[in-house]
Design an enzyme around this catalytic site. Structure first.
Site, short mmCIF file in Angstrom:
data_model
loop_
_atom_site.label_atom_id
_atom_site.label_comp_id
_atom_site.label_asym_id
_atom_site.label_seq_id
_atom_site.Cartn_x
_atom_site.Cartn_y
_atom_site.Cartn_z
N TYR A 1 5.57 3.99 -15.63
CA TYR A 1 5.95 2.61 -15.36
C TYR A 1 4.80 1.85 -14.73
O TYR A 1 3.81 2.44 -14.29
CB TYR A 1 7.20 2.54 -14.47
CG TYR A 1 6.95 2.86 -13.02
CD1 TYR A 1 6.70 4.16 -12.60
CD2 TYR A 1 6.94 1.85 -12.05
CE1 TYR A 1 6.46 4.46 -11.27
CE2 TYR A 1 6.71 2.14 -10.72
CZ TYR A 1 6.47 3.45 -10.34
OH TYR A 1 6.22 3.74 -9.02
N LYS B 1 1.36 7.48 -12.94
CA LYS B 1 2.45 6.65 -12.42
C LYS B 1 3.74 6.96 -13.19
O LYS B 1 4.15 6.20 -14.07
CB LYS B 1 2.07 5.17 -12.51
CG LYS B 1 2.91 4.28 -11.61
CD LYS B 1 2.25 2.93 -11.46
CE LYS B 1 3.16 1.90 -10.79
NZ LYS B 1 3.56 2.23 -9.44
N GLU C 1 -0.96 8.78 1.23
CA GLU C 1 -0.65 7.37 0.96
C GLU C 1 0.75 7.13 1.49
O GLU C 1 1.21 7.88 2.36
CB GLU C 1 -0.76 7.08 -0.55
CG GLU C 1 0.11 7.98 -1.41
CD GLU C 1 0.01 7.67 -2.91
OE1 GLU C 1 -0.29 6.55 -3.29
OE2 GLU C 1 0.29 8.60 -3.69
N LEU D 1 -1.80 7.90 -5.83
CA LEU D 1 -1.79 7.02 -6.98
C LEU D 1 -2.92 6.01 -6.75
O LEU D 1 -2.99 5.39 -5.68
CB LEU D 1 -0.45 6.27 -7.10
CG LEU D 1 -0.43 5.29 -8.27
CD1 LEU D 1 -0.30 6.05 -9.60
CD2 LEU D 1 0.70 4.29 -8.14
N1 PMP Z 1 1.10 4.55 -4.19
C1 PMP Z 1 2.34 4.71 -4.68
C2 PMP Z 1 3.02 6.02 -4.53
C3 PMP Z 1 2.98 3.62 -5.32
O1 PMP Z 1 4.21 3.76 -5.82
C4 PMP Z 1 2.30 2.38 -5.39
C5 PMP Z 1 2.97 1.19 -6.00
N2 PMP Z 1 3.27 1.35 -7.31
C6 PMP Z 1 1.01 2.29 -4.87
C7 PMP Z 1 0.43 3.40 -4.28
C8 PMP Z 1 0.23 1.00 -4.95
O2 PMP Z 1 -0.18 0.74 -6.26
P1 PMP Z 1 -0.42 -0.75 -6.77
O3 PMP Z 1 -1.38 -1.35 -5.82
O4 PMP Z 1 -0.99 -0.58 -8.11
O5 PMP Z 1 0.92 -1.42 -6.74
#
Ligand code: PMP
Length: 284
Positions: free
Chosen positions: A33, A149, A181, A206
């Site tokens: 996603y 993701k 994270e 991620l």
């Molecule tokens: N880490 C995780 C586990 C996430 O779910 C997200 C948000 N999707 C992020 C980091 C941040 O990613 P982004 O800046 O692309 O939204």
């Protein structure tokens, strides 16, 4: 007004938008996603989100249901039908529908594409950023490929629920004392020497698109940066802590497990980066 979703080639009222019970996303979390923010019709960081979406599909050997232009056309049409100009767009692709079997289905199985959109309140987000948010720590019990993701988010959901029950906005994930994270965002600190630190990219986090754009902003602002992991003790002792994600932009953290960060108020680095991020991500 009823909300509309895009489901496998058609726009359906949300109440009538269904997925087959043998969709592999439903049975195996076999899907990926993306979440993008649109502000006043401007897609934030779309190139980055699309690149990560392609990579997630590639890593799982999943077919792309449509190309970039077609996907953007569907996004715009979905926003139009929902009468939204500032919104959160959710895109999900699964390996499709097949009789339940762990191994991949026959190669011509069509991937399933679903898209939803809902209102995004930019003012509420800015108001939250002026106050900062509180977070808790939580064990990182996820699998070894969280760089993809996928919709397999159960550990993330459990962590976020723990945060909610503690009255906190996010759960900081910790493995062997090291901060990876958060449940749905990346985390950064400003250490005692004024150096910005965040976990390096790899299989343990991620790779946030907001993280990447914010790193670019930090470089332009001549901030000192180290993409290096830090411990939970270092986070507690930091002068600033903040999180980044598509839906929170750059969000200051003012307490971890009830203990204040710095003087307990959002700091100047996060504030500067938030402004710079909004400007850069919108193409400004
Ligand atoms: N880490 C995780 C586990 C996430 O779910 C997200 C948000 N999707 C992020 C980091 C941040 O990613 P982004 O800046 O692309 O939204």
């Amino acid at each position: 007004m009823s909300r509309f979703a895009y489901v496998n080639g058609r726009y359906a009222r949300l109440s009538e938008a269904y997925i087959h019970i043998e969709d592999r996303g439903y049975q195996f979390a076999d899907g990926v996603y993306e979440v993008c923010i649109v502000v006043d019709g401007k897609l934030f960081d779309f190139a980055g989100h699309f690149a990560r979406y392609e990579r997630s599909l590639r890593e799982l050997r999943m077919a792309q249901p449509m190309g970039r232009r077609a996907l953007q056309t569907v996004m715009r049409e979905l926003l139009r039908r929902n009468r939204l100009k500032t919104a959160l767009v959710y895109i999900q692709v699964t390996r499709g529908v097949a009789p339940r079997d762990h191994a991949f289905p026959v190669p011509d199985t069509r991937p399933a594409l679903v898209m939803t959109a809902r209102r995004f309140d930019l003012h509420a987000s800015d108001a939250k950023a002026r106050k900062g948010v509180r977070v808790i720590t939580h064990p990182d019990i996820r699998w070894g490929r969280v760089d993809i993701k996928t919709v397999g988010l159960l550990p993330n959901a459990l962590a976020k629920q723990a945060a909610r029950e503690a009255g906190a906005a996010e759960a900081v994930l910790v493995r062997d004392g090291v901060v990876t994270e958060c449940s749905s965002s990346n985390i950064w600190i400003v250490d005692g020497n004024g150096v910005l630190r965040t976990h390096p990219r790899g299989n343990q986090i991620l790779g946030g698109i907001t993280r990447e754009t914010a790193l670019g902003c930090a470089r332009e602002l001549q901030m000192k940066i180290e993409e290096r992991a830090f411990t939970i003790e270092e986070a507690r002792a930091a002068s600033e802590v903040f999180i980044t994600s598509a839906t929170s932009f750059v969000m200051p953290v003012v307490a971890i497990d009830g203990a204040r960060i710095g003087d307990g108020a959002p700091g100047p680095v996060a504030a500067r980066l938030r402004e710079a991020y909004k400007n850069k991500a919108s193409g400004g």
